[in-house]
Scaffold this motif. Structure first.
Motif, PDB file in Angstrom:
ATOM      1  N   THR A 115       0.836  -1.193   0.000  1.00  0.00           N
ATOM      2  CA  THR A 115       0.000   0.000   0.000  1.00  0.00           C
ATOM      3  C   THR A 115       0.876   1.251   0.000  1.00  0.00           C
ATOM      4  O   THR A 115       1.950   1.241  -0.569  1.00  0.00           O
ATOM      5  CB  THR A 115      -0.987  -0.028   1.185  1.00  0.00           C
ATOM      6  OG1 THR A 115      -0.268  -0.261   2.391  1.00  0.00           O
ATOM      7  CG2 THR A 115      -2.035  -1.120   1.011  1.00  0.00           C
ATOM      8  N   GLY A 116       0.461   2.294   0.642  1.00  0.00           N
ATOM      9  CA  GLY A 116       1.134   3.590   0.560  1.00  0.00           C
ATOM     10  C   GLY A 116       2.474   3.663   1.272  1.00  0.00           C
ATOM     11  O   GLY A 116       2.910   2.733   1.952  1.00  0.00           O
ATOM     12  N   HIS A 157       4.650  -1.909  -3.854  1.00  0.00           N
ATOM     13  CA  HIS A 157       4.038  -1.302  -5.035  1.00  0.00           C
ATOM     14  C   HIS A 157       5.118  -0.622  -5.870  1.00  0.00           C
ATOM     15  O   HIS A 157       5.983   0.066  -5.333  1.00  0.00           O
ATOM     16  CB  HIS A 157       2.962  -0.296  -4.626  1.00  0.00           C
ATOM     17  CG  HIS A 157       2.141   0.165  -5.779  1.00  0.00           C
ATOM     18  ND1 HIS A 157       2.576   1.153  -6.634  1.00  0.00           N
ATOM     19  CD2 HIS A 157       0.932  -0.238  -6.232  1.00  0.00           C
ATOM     20  CE1 HIS A 157       1.669   1.346  -7.572  1.00  0.00           C
ATOM     21  NE2 HIS A 157       0.656   0.514  -7.347  1.00  0.00           N
ATOM     22  N   ARG A 158       5.051  -0.795  -7.158  1.00  0.00           N
ATOM     23  CA  ARG A 158       6.122  -0.329  -8.038  1.00  0.00           C
ATOM     24  C   ARG A 158       6.332   1.178  -7.989  1.00  0.00           C
ATOM     25  O   ARG A 158       7.436   1.660  -8.218  1.00  0.00           O
ATOM     26  CB  ARG A 158       5.883  -0.794  -9.478  1.00  0.00           C
ATOM     27  CG  ARG A 158       4.631  -0.247 -10.100  1.00  0.00           C
ATOM     28  CD  ARG A 158       4.337  -0.926 -11.442  1.00  0.00           C
ATOM     29  NE  ARG A 158       3.102  -0.434 -11.985  1.00  0.00           N
ATOM     30  CZ  ARG A 158       3.007   0.630 -12.763  1.00  0.00           C
ATOM     31  NH1 ARG A 158       4.093   1.292 -13.101  1.00  0.00           N
ATOM     32  NH2 ARG A 158       1.839   1.036 -13.213  1.00  0.00           N
ATOM     33  N   LYS A 159       5.297   1.938  -7.651  1.00  0.00           N
ATOM     34  CA  LYS A 159       5.432   3.393  -7.578  1.00  0.00           C
ATOM     35  C   LYS A 159       5.737   3.882  -6.164  1.00  0.00           C
ATOM     36  O   LYS A 159       5.961   5.060  -5.964  1.00  0.00           O
ATOM     37  CB  LYS A 159       4.158   4.070  -8.082  1.00  0.00           C
ATOM     38  CG  LYS A 159       3.929   3.876  -9.564  1.00  0.00           C
ATOM     39  CD  LYS A 159       2.724   4.639 -10.021  1.00  0.00           C
ATOM     40  CE  LYS A 159       2.517   4.470 -11.515  1.00  0.00           C
ATOM     41  NZ  LYS A 159       1.325   5.185 -11.973  1.00  0.00           N
ATOM     42  N   VAL A 185       2.326 -11.355   4.854  1.00  0.00           N
ATOM     43  CA  VAL A 185       1.473 -10.339   4.251  1.00  0.00           C
ATOM     44  C   VAL A 185       1.192  -9.279   5.310  1.00  0.00           C
ATOM     45  O   VAL A 185       0.564  -9.560   6.320  1.00  0.00           O
ATOM     46  CB  VAL A 185       0.158 -10.966   3.728  1.00  0.00           C
ATOM     47  CG1 VAL A 185      -0.732  -9.907   3.123  1.00  0.00           C
ATOM     48  CG2 VAL A 185       0.454 -12.072   2.725  1.00  0.00           C
ATOM     49  N   LEU A 186       1.659  -8.055   5.058  1.00  0.00           N
ATOM     50  CA  LEU A 186       1.475  -6.969   6.020  1.00  0.00           C
ATOM     51  C   LEU A 186       0.406  -6.006   5.503  1.00  0.00           C
ATOM     52  O   LEU A 186      -0.705  -6.437   5.249  1.00  0.00           O
ATOM     53  CB  LEU A 186       2.826  -6.288   6.283  1.00  0.00           C
ATOM     54  CG  LEU A 186       3.902  -7.219   6.858  1.00  0.00           C
ATOM     55  CD1 LEU A 186       5.237  -6.503   6.987  1.00  0.00           C
ATOM     56  CD2 LEU A 186       3.482  -7.804   8.187  1.00  0.00           C
ATOM     57  N   HIS A 187       0.703  -4.741   5.332  1.00  0.00           N
ATOM     58  CA  HIS A 187      -0.272  -3.791   4.785  1.00  0.00           C
ATOM     59  C   HIS A 187      -0.308  -3.958   3.268  1.00  0.00           C
ATOM     60  O   HIS A 187       0.681  -3.661   2.596  1.00  0.00           O
ATOM     61  CB  HIS A 187       0.114  -2.363   5.143  1.00  0.00           C
ATOM     62  CG  HIS A 187      -0.100  -2.037   6.573  1.00  0.00           C
ATOM     63  ND1 HIS A 187       0.925  -1.977   7.487  1.00  0.00           N
ATOM     64  CD2 HIS A 187      -1.240  -1.758   7.261  1.00  0.00           C
ATOM     65  CE1 HIS A 187       0.437  -1.666   8.676  1.00  0.00           C
ATOM     66  NE2 HIS A 187      -0.871  -1.538   8.571  1.00  0.00           N
ATOM     67  N   VAL A 188      -1.431  -4.437   2.749  1.00  0.00           N
ATOM     68  CA  VAL A 188      -1.505  -4.764   1.322  1.00  0.00           C
ATOM     69  C   VAL A 188      -2.854  -4.396   0.724  1.00  0.00           C
ATOM     70  O   VAL A 188      -3.829  -4.175   1.423  1.00  0.00           O
ATOM     71  CB  VAL A 188      -1.268  -6.276   1.079  1.00  0.00           C
ATOM     72  CG1 VAL A 188       0.127  -6.690   1.477  1.00  0.00           C
ATOM     73  CG2 VAL A 188      -2.312  -7.125   1.771  1.00  0.00           C
ATOM     74  N   LEU A 210      -7.559  -7.295   8.867  1.00  0.00           N
ATOM     75  CA  LEU A 210      -7.454  -6.316   7.790  1.00  0.00           C
ATOM     76  C   LEU A 210      -8.349  -6.660   6.607  1.00  0.00           C
ATOM     77  O   LEU A 210      -8.915  -5.791   5.990  1.00  0.00           O
ATOM     78  CB  LEU A 210      -6.014  -6.199   7.307  1.00  0.00           C
ATOM     79  CG  LEU A 210      -5.081  -5.460   8.243  1.00  0.00           C
ATOM     80  CD1 LEU A 210      -3.705  -5.350   7.619  1.00  0.00           C
ATOM     81  CD2 LEU A 210      -5.605  -4.090   8.577  1.00  0.00           C
ATOM     82  N   SER A 211      -8.463  -7.894   6.267  1.00  0.00           N
ATOM     83  CA  SER A 211      -9.291  -8.289   5.135  1.00  0.00           C
ATOM     84  C   SER A 211     -10.062  -9.551   5.501  1.00  0.00           C
ATOM     85  O   SER A 211      -9.669 -10.652   5.158  1.00  0.00           O
ATOM     86  CB  SER A 211      -8.431  -8.529   3.898  1.00  0.00           C
ATOM     87  OG  SER A 211      -9.240  -8.934   2.823  1.00  0.00           O
TER      88      SER A 211
END
Length: 173
Positions: free
Chosen positions: A5-6, A34-36, A77-80, A102-103
């Motif tokens: 995520t961010g 994330h790639r960006k 799997v953490l913040h995703v 989280l999900s």
């Protein structure tokens, strides 16, 4: 380790990543970010490799085949983003460790769900997951280390600031 995520969530996950590396020092620790927004993972001294994550089906398929060939012993799997849960399951369904709150939609895909309270700070949540996965106890603080070449470039660009009493340029810490 998936942390997709961010930038803020990447910083929150940074202590957990260090915890995992200290708990498994001989392991190659790969962070899929994330790639960006992979700069936080690139500035974590505990990370051995950063793999860019993309949401497109083509990028997901590339990640799947890459990690399926390597067959990691542990998938944390953490913040995703939601689409990471099925991907993590397909990579190694017996080794997925994640939060359960989280999900809830995909919590059944975790082989090792770690129950944590949402009321805890966002740095503490991933640390609990990392410690469940064999990580060492570390202080709940974010990790971001400026690289030496970046610091040198800053010193050159802002040479007239170096003698200012309120500006400190240093690495590590």
């Amino acid at each position: 380790v998936f942390s997709t995520t961010g930038l803020g969530d990447g910083l929150f996950d940074s202590a957990a990543i260090c915890s995992l590396k200290l708990g498994h020092p001989a392991a190659k620790l790969i962070v899929c970010a994330h790639r960006k927004r992979q700069s936080v993972a690139l500035h974590n001294p505990c990370v051995d490799e950063v793999v860019p994550f993309g949401k497109s089906p083509v990028r997901q398929l590339r990640l799947f085949w890459r990690f399926r060939r390597e067959r990691p012993d542990l998938v944390v799997v953490l913040h995703v983003n939601e689409e990471v849960y099925p991907l993590a399951y397909w990579i190694n369904r017996d080794a997925v460790v994640t939060f359960t709150n989280l999900s809830e939609r995909y919590s059944f895909l975790a082989a090792h769900p770690v129950k944590v309270r949402d009321t805890q700070h966002a740095v503490v949540l991933p640390l609990k997951v990392a410690q469940y996965a064999g990580g060492s106890a570390v202080p709940p603080r974010m990790v971001y280390e400026v690289k030496a070449d970046e610091l040198a470039a800053i010193r050159i660009r802002f040479a007239n600031w170096i003698d200012h009493p309120y500006v400190v340029f240093q690495t590590g810490g």
